[in-house]
Design a protein around this motif. Structure first.
Motif, PDB file in Angstrom:
ATOM      1  N   ALA A  61      27.392  52.609 111.560  1.00  0.00           N
ATOM      2  CA  ALA A  61      28.417  51.730 111.012  1.00  0.00           C
ATOM      3  C   ALA A  61      29.398  51.328 112.096  1.00  0.00           C
ATOM      4  CB  ALA A  61      29.163  52.431 109.878  1.00  0.00           C
ATOM      5  N   LYS A  62      29.926  50.142 111.950  1.00  0.00           N
ATOM      6  CA  LYS A  62      30.931  49.636 112.887  1.00  0.00           C
ATOM      7  C   LYS A  62      31.811  48.657 112.137  1.00  0.00           C
ATOM      8  CE  LYS A  62      32.670  49.069 117.089  1.00  0.00           C
ATOM      9  NZ  LYS A  62      33.270  50.182 117.848  1.00  0.00           N
ATOM     10  N   GLY A  63      33.119  48.817 112.238  1.00  0.00           N
ATOM     11  CA  GLY A  63      34.037  47.912 111.558  1.00  0.00           C
ATOM     12  C   GLY A  63      33.888  48.013 110.060  1.00  0.00           C
ATOM     13  N   ALA A  64      33.661  46.883 109.387  1.00  0.00           N
ATOM     14  CA  ALA A  64      33.532  46.861 107.937  1.00  0.00           C
ATOM     15  C   ALA A  64      32.079  46.825 107.481  1.00  0.00           C
ATOM     16  CB  ALA A  64      34.273  45.646 107.372  1.00  0.00           C
ATOM     17  N   ARG A  65      31.135  47.012 108.403  1.00  0.00           N
ATOM     18  CA  ARG A  65      29.725  46.921 108.038  1.00  0.00           C
ATOM     19  C   ARG A  65      28.966  48.171 108.457  1.00  0.00           C
ATOM     20  NH1 ARG A  65      27.607  40.735 108.252  1.00  0.00           N
ATOM     21  NH2 ARG A  65      29.623  39.681 107.979  1.00  0.00           N
ATOM     22  N   PHE A  66      27.820  48.389 107.793  1.00  0.00           N
ATOM     23  CA  PHE A  66      26.934  49.466 108.199  1.00  0.00           C
ATOM     24  C   PHE A  66      25.495  49.015 108.006  1.00  0.00           C
ATOM     25  CE2 PHE A  66      27.698  50.276 103.673  1.00  0.00           C
ATOM     26  CZ  PHE A  66      26.428  50.551 103.190  1.00  0.00           C
ATOM     27  N   LYS A  67      24.581  49.785 108.600  1.00  0.00           N
ATOM     28  CA  LYS A  67      23.151  49.539 108.437  1.00  0.00           C
ATOM     29  C   LYS A  67      22.478  50.784 107.891  1.00  0.00           C
ATOM     30  CE  LYS A  67      22.656  46.112 112.149  1.00  0.00           C
ATOM     31  NZ  LYS A  67      22.021  45.811 113.451  1.00  0.00           N
ATOM     32  N   ASP A  68      21.396  50.560 107.132  1.00  0.00           N
ATOM     33  CA  ASP A  68      20.579  51.682 106.687  1.00  0.00           C
ATOM     34  C   ASP A  68      19.436  51.896 107.679  1.00  0.00           C
ATOM     35  OD1 ASP A  68      18.523  49.840 106.055  1.00  0.00           O
ATOM     36  OD2 ASP A  68      19.164  49.693 103.962  1.00  0.00           O
ATOM     37  N   THR A  69      18.626  52.905 107.425  1.00  0.00           N
ATOM     38  CA  THR A  69      17.584  53.237 108.399  1.00  0.00           C
ATOM     39  C   THR A  69      16.387  52.289 108.321  1.00  0.00           C
ATOM     40  OG1 THR A  69      16.750  54.942 106.885  1.00  0.00           O
ATOM     41  CG2 THR A  69      18.233  55.653 108.633  1.00  0.00           C
ATOM     42  N   SER A  70      16.452  51.298 107.435  1.00  0.00           N
ATOM     43  CA  SER A  70      15.480  50.206 107.459  1.00  0.00           C
ATOM     44  C   SER A  70      16.014  49.002 108.207  1.00  0.00           C
ATOM     45  CB  SER A  70      15.102  49.794 106.029  1.00  0.00           C
ATOM     46  OG  SER A  70      14.435  50.826 105.348  1.00  0.00           O
ATOM     47  N   GLY A  71      17.269  49.085 108.692  1.00  0.00           N
ATOM     48  CA  GLY A  71      17.879  47.987 109.431  1.00  0.00           C
ATOM     49  C   GLY A  71      18.614  46.984 108.583  1.00  0.00           C
ATOM     50  N   TYR A  74      25.096  45.867 105.328  1.00  0.00           N
ATOM     51  CA  TYR A  74      25.962  45.804 104.155  1.00  0.00           C
ATOM     52  C   TYR A  74      27.419  45.647 104.609  1.00  0.00           C
ATOM     53  CZ  TYR A  74      21.865  48.266 102.231  1.00  0.00           C
ATOM     54  OH  TYR A  74      20.590  48.639 101.888  1.00  0.00           O
ATOM     55  N   VAL A  75      28.214  44.941 103.816  1.00  0.00           N
ATOM     56  CA  VAL A  75      29.662  44.952 103.995  1.00  0.00           C
ATOM     57  C   VAL A  75      30.202  46.057 103.089  1.00  0.00           C
ATOM     58  CG1 VAL A  75      31.822  43.664 103.858  1.00  0.00           C
ATOM     59  CG2 VAL A  75      29.708  42.486 104.503  1.00  0.00           C
ATOM     60  N   ASP A  76      31.032  46.913 103.636  1.00  0.00           N
ATOM     61  CA  ASP A  76      31.418  48.159 102.978  1.00  0.00           C
ATOM     62  C   ASP A  76      32.767  48.041 102.281  1.00  0.00           C
ATOM     63  OD1 ASP A  76      31.593  50.775 102.193  1.00  0.00           O
ATOM     64  OD2 ASP A  76      31.610  51.629 104.208  1.00  0.00           O
ATOM     65  N   TYR A  77      32.771  48.286 100.963  1.00  0.00           N
ATOM     66  CA  TYR A  77      34.016  48.351 100.194  1.00  0.00           C
ATOM     67  C   TYR A  77      34.209  49.731  99.572  1.00  0.00           C
ATOM     68  CZ  TYR A  77      34.349  43.376 100.970  1.00  0.00           C
ATOM     69  OH  TYR A  77      34.442  42.146 101.581  1.00  0.00           O
ATOM     70  N   CYS A  78      33.322  50.667  99.906  1.00  0.00           N
ATOM     71  CA  CYS A  78      33.527  52.062  99.542  1.00  0.00           C
ATOM     72  C   CYS A  78      34.303  52.767 100.655  1.00  0.00           C
ATOM     73  CB  CYS A  78      32.186  52.745  99.302  1.00  0.00           C
ATOM     74  SG  CYS A  78      32.297  54.493  98.917  1.00  0.00           S
ATOM     75  N   LEU A  79      33.897  52.489 101.900  1.00  0.00           N
ATOM     76  CA  LEU A  79      34.646  52.942 103.077  1.00  0.00           C
ATOM     77  C   LEU A  79      34.902  54.447 103.077  1.00  0.00           C
ATOM     78  CD1 LEU A  79      37.123  49.937 103.129  1.00  0.00           C
ATOM     79  CD2 LEU A  79      35.392  50.400 104.876  1.00  0.00           C
ATOM     80  N   GLY A  80      33.801  55.197 102.882  1.00  0.00           N
ATOM     81  CA  GLY A  80      33.949  56.647 102.897  1.00  0.00           C
ATOM     82  C   GLY A  80      34.858  57.135 101.797  1.00  0.00           C
ATOM     83  N   VAL A  85      40.310  53.394 106.534  1.00  0.00           N
ATOM     84  CA  VAL A  85      41.231  52.262 106.454  1.00  0.00           C
ATOM     85  C   VAL A  85      41.227  51.440 107.739  1.00  0.00           C
ATOM     86  CG1 VAL A  85      43.340  53.384 107.294  1.00  0.00           C
ATOM     87  CG2 VAL A  85      43.498  51.598 105.550  1.00  0.00           C
ATOM     88  N   LEU A  86      40.852  52.041 108.861  1.00  0.00           N
ATOM     89  CA  LEU A  86      40.725  51.312 110.124  1.00  0.00           C
ATOM     90  C   LEU A  86      39.338  50.715 110.284  1.00  0.00           C
ATOM     91  CD1 LEU A  86      42.457  53.737 112.668  1.00  0.00           C
ATOM     92  CD2 LEU A  86      43.500  51.898 111.330  1.00  0.00           C
ATOM     93  N   GLY A  87      38.423  51.012 109.373  1.00  0.00           N
ATOM     94  CA  GLY A  87      37.033  50.630 109.529  1.00  0.00           C
ATOM     95  C   GLY A  87      36.259  51.733 110.222  1.00  0.00           C
ATOM     96  N   HIS A  88      34.952  51.543 110.293  1.00  0.00           N
ATOM     97  CA  HIS A  88      34.072  52.551 110.895  1.00  0.00           C
ATOM     98  C   HIS A  88      34.122  52.507 112.423  1.00  0.00           C
ATOM     99  CE1 HIS A  88      32.123  53.605 107.098  1.00  0.00           C
ATOM    100  NE2 HIS A  88      32.102  52.313 106.809  1.00  0.00           N
ATOM    101  N   ARG A 427      37.366  50.276  94.458  1.00  0.00           N
ATOM    102  CA  ARG A 427      36.949  49.948  95.805  1.00  0.00           C
ATOM    103  C   ARG A 427      38.130  49.550  96.682  1.00  0.00           C
ATOM    104  NH1 ARG A 427      33.209  46.889  92.017  1.00  0.00           N
ATOM    105  NH2 ARG A 427      32.994  49.042  91.454  1.00  0.00           N
ATOM    106  N   PHE A 428      37.878  49.479  98.003  1.00  0.00           N
ATOM    107  CA  PHE A 428      38.949  49.339  98.980  1.00  0.00           C
ATOM    108  C   PHE A 428      38.633  48.224  99.982  1.00  0.00           C
ATOM    109  CE2 PHE A 428      38.385  53.732  97.711  1.00  0.00           C
ATOM    110  CZ  PHE A 428      39.661  54.155  97.375  1.00  0.00           C
ATOM    111  N   VAL A 429      39.667  47.796 100.702  1.00  0.00           N
ATOM    112  CA  VAL A 429      39.472  46.988 101.902  1.00  0.00           C
ATOM    113  C   VAL A 429      40.029  47.776 103.084  1.00  0.00           C
ATOM    114  CG1 VAL A 429      39.593  44.784 100.679  1.00  0.00           C
ATOM    115  CG2 VAL A 429      41.673  45.742 101.711  1.00  0.00           C
ATOM    116  N   SER A 430      39.622  47.356 104.283  1.00  0.00           N
ATOM    117  CA  SER A 430      40.098  47.999 105.498  1.00  0.00           C
ATOM    118  C   SER A 430      40.690  46.961 106.439  1.00  0.00           C
ATOM    119  CB  SER A 430      38.942  48.725 106.210  1.00  0.00           C
ATOM    120  OG  SER A 430      38.092  47.774 106.842  1.00  0.00           O
ATOM    121  N   LEU A 431      41.348  47.441 107.458  1.00  0.00           N
ATOM    122  CA  LEU A 431      41.875  46.541 108.489  1.00  0.00           C
ATOM    123  C   LEU A 431      40.761  45.902 109.303  1.00  0.00           C
ATOM    124  CD1 LEU A 431      44.797  48.842 109.594  1.00  0.00           C
ATOM    125  CD2 LEU A 431      45.087  46.519 108.706  1.00  0.00           C
ATOM    126  N   ALA A 432      39.536  46.426 109.189  1.00  0.00           N
ATOM    127  CA  ALA A 432      38.412  45.890 109.950  1.00  0.00           C
ATOM    128  C   ALA A 432      37.734  44.716 109.268  1.00  0.00           C
ATOM    129  CB  ALA A 432      37.382  46.997 110.197  1.00  0.00           C
TER     130      ALA A 432
END
Length: 452
Positions: A61-71, A74-80, A85-88, A427-432
């Protein structure tokens, strides 16, 4: 690996043409599902599991997005669960942890340099905190806050509010998500395994109803140790005067007021909800945002209450035991210091609130365009979707009156489209979250609306 190296690795992986799974499942991810199913109850790490055609395994994951192991991306609104709050993989947090790893990763719960620095920072920002203790999670923090209140007052009962979540321990898992209405102040256990003695110490009131809270407090004034409240309960904002009213009730009956700021702490302001709403509790609990993605929690407040856990008082009447092998772990403390340094920058909260409002307004337009009977609700950096709602909810029963089954079905489709939420939950938003992330999210939401 450096922050720059992490970023390069993420960019090097081929991104799918669109967000979401859309049938793309690698043999690697399928094998990971098989292993999880074989060795983890329900094939899950906790109390939540996704539908078979929406589940995935996080890869990076980086910023507001992540990838699964299939590549798939996703845009993340669960955010851990709201921690990021700063993003991944924020560069400052990464570097702080890397620097600390070189100095040592664990010393047991004795003083260490980043923990001492963080204690002073937390006390500087959070109005009620004169002294504090660190924990590893928010659940531990609320557990210890309740124990401190019982020890300080010599009373046993705790008032909480129907629909409020204060962690996974026995004194919290009562009327958190009851399937039948509470008969105030009697609670409904949310899980098997809770002793009757623990259940009987919990008094349940209706959120945003001061008359209900006062009646229960007055009827139990000799036994009530504390009132614990999420200043924003899940996604339900306090009505004007509600939090101040709880402060007065606590003072009138001689109990403590505990703000569970595991979610609202450092999300609404540097001083949390108590600063934002201008109401001072006796104790406050922390977690999620503070750790910047590492396991960090805490409880703090009045010095006379917190001093009960002074180890020099062991064996004395009134001593309250609080300890944990990983409390004040230097990696978590370093991540927390780096997170606070970012949040202290000018304009941070104005930008965070603006991102939340931009998202809510865009989603409302899409619902209206498709003629869908649903409301986008929430406050600041938090939001939710409720089918059949007629505006902002006032209490848990308002949320229960909405169509939860349709929400889970729609949320599952959102995940398939690459718009990640925890189905049925806030759900949440982040600064990223960037403008590009929001635009991609609107496209995914629009596609889910068409499917609905």
């Amino acid at each position: 690996m450096t922050a720059q190296g992490d970023s390069a690795a993420l960019a090097a992986r081929p991104a799918p043409a669109t967000l979401g799974r859309h049938g793309r499942l690698s043999t690697l991810e399928q094998s990971e599902f098989d292993i999880a199913k074989a060795y983890l109850p329900g094939g899950a790490l906790g109390g939540n599991a996704l539908a078979e055609d929406a589940k995935f395994v996080f890869a990076e994951a980086k910023g507001a997005r992540f990838k699964d192991t299939s590549g798939n991306q996703y845009v993340d609104y669960c955010l851990g669960s709201g921690a990021m709050v700063l993003g991944h993989a924020h560069p400052a947090v990464q570097q702080a942890v890397i620097d600390q790893v070189a100095k040592g990763t664990h010393y047991f719960a004795y003083l260490n340099e980043p923990a001492v620095k963080l204690a002073a920072q937390v006390a500087r920002h959070v109005p009620c905190v004169e002294k504090l203790r660190f924990t590893v999670s928010g659940s531990e923090a609320t557990f210890h806050a309740m124990r401190l209140a019982r020890g300080f007052t010599g009373r046993e009962k705790i008032m909480k509010f129907e629909g409020a979540y204060h962690g996974h321990h026995d004194y919290a898992q009562v009327s958190t998500a009851p399937k039948r209405e509470s008969n105030f102040p009697e609670g409904v256990p949310d899980t098997g395994g809770i002793p009757k003695g623990a259940r009987d110490t919990l008094l349940i009131a209706r959120y945003n109803d001061l008359d209900c809270a006062r009646q229960i407090a007055e009827a139990n004034r000799d036994d009530l140790a504390a009132i614990i409240v999420e200043p924003i309960q899940r996604i339900i904002s306090p009505q004007p005067g509600f939090l101040a009213g709880l402060r007065k009730i606590a003072d009138d009956v001689g109990c403590l007021l505990i703000f569970d700021e595991v979610v609202t702490g450092w999300r609404l302001a540097l001083g949390g909800a108590q600063e934002h709403f201008g109401v001072m509790p006796d104790l406050s609990t922390f977690g999620k945002v503070l750790g910047g993605g590492l396991p960090v929690g805490g409880v703090g407040g009045r010095a006379d209450v917190m001093d009960q856990c002074d180890p020099g008082k062991k064996g004395q009447e009134g001593f309250v035991y609080q300890n944990g092998t990983l409390n004040g772990n230097p990696l978590g403390m370093a991540a927390a210091l780096a997170t606070l340094a970012e949040l202290e920058k000018p304009g941070t909260y104005e930008r965070l609130f603006a991102i939340g409002e931009t998202l809510r307004q865009g989603l409302r337009k899409l619902l209206a365009r498709h003629g869908i009977d649903a409301a986008i609700v929430g406050y600041g950096p938090m939001w939710h979707l409720l089918f059949g709602a007629k505006g902002e909810p006032r209490d848990y029963r308002d949320i229960q009156a909405t169509d939860g089954k349709k929400l889970v079905a729609f949320d599952t489709e959102l995940i398939r489209q690459g718009f990640f939420v925890l189905p049925g939950n806030r759900r949440f938003v982040s600064l990223a979250h960037t403008d590009q992330d929001l635009e991609a999210s609107f496209a995914a939401f629009d596609a889910a609306c068409r499917k609905l």
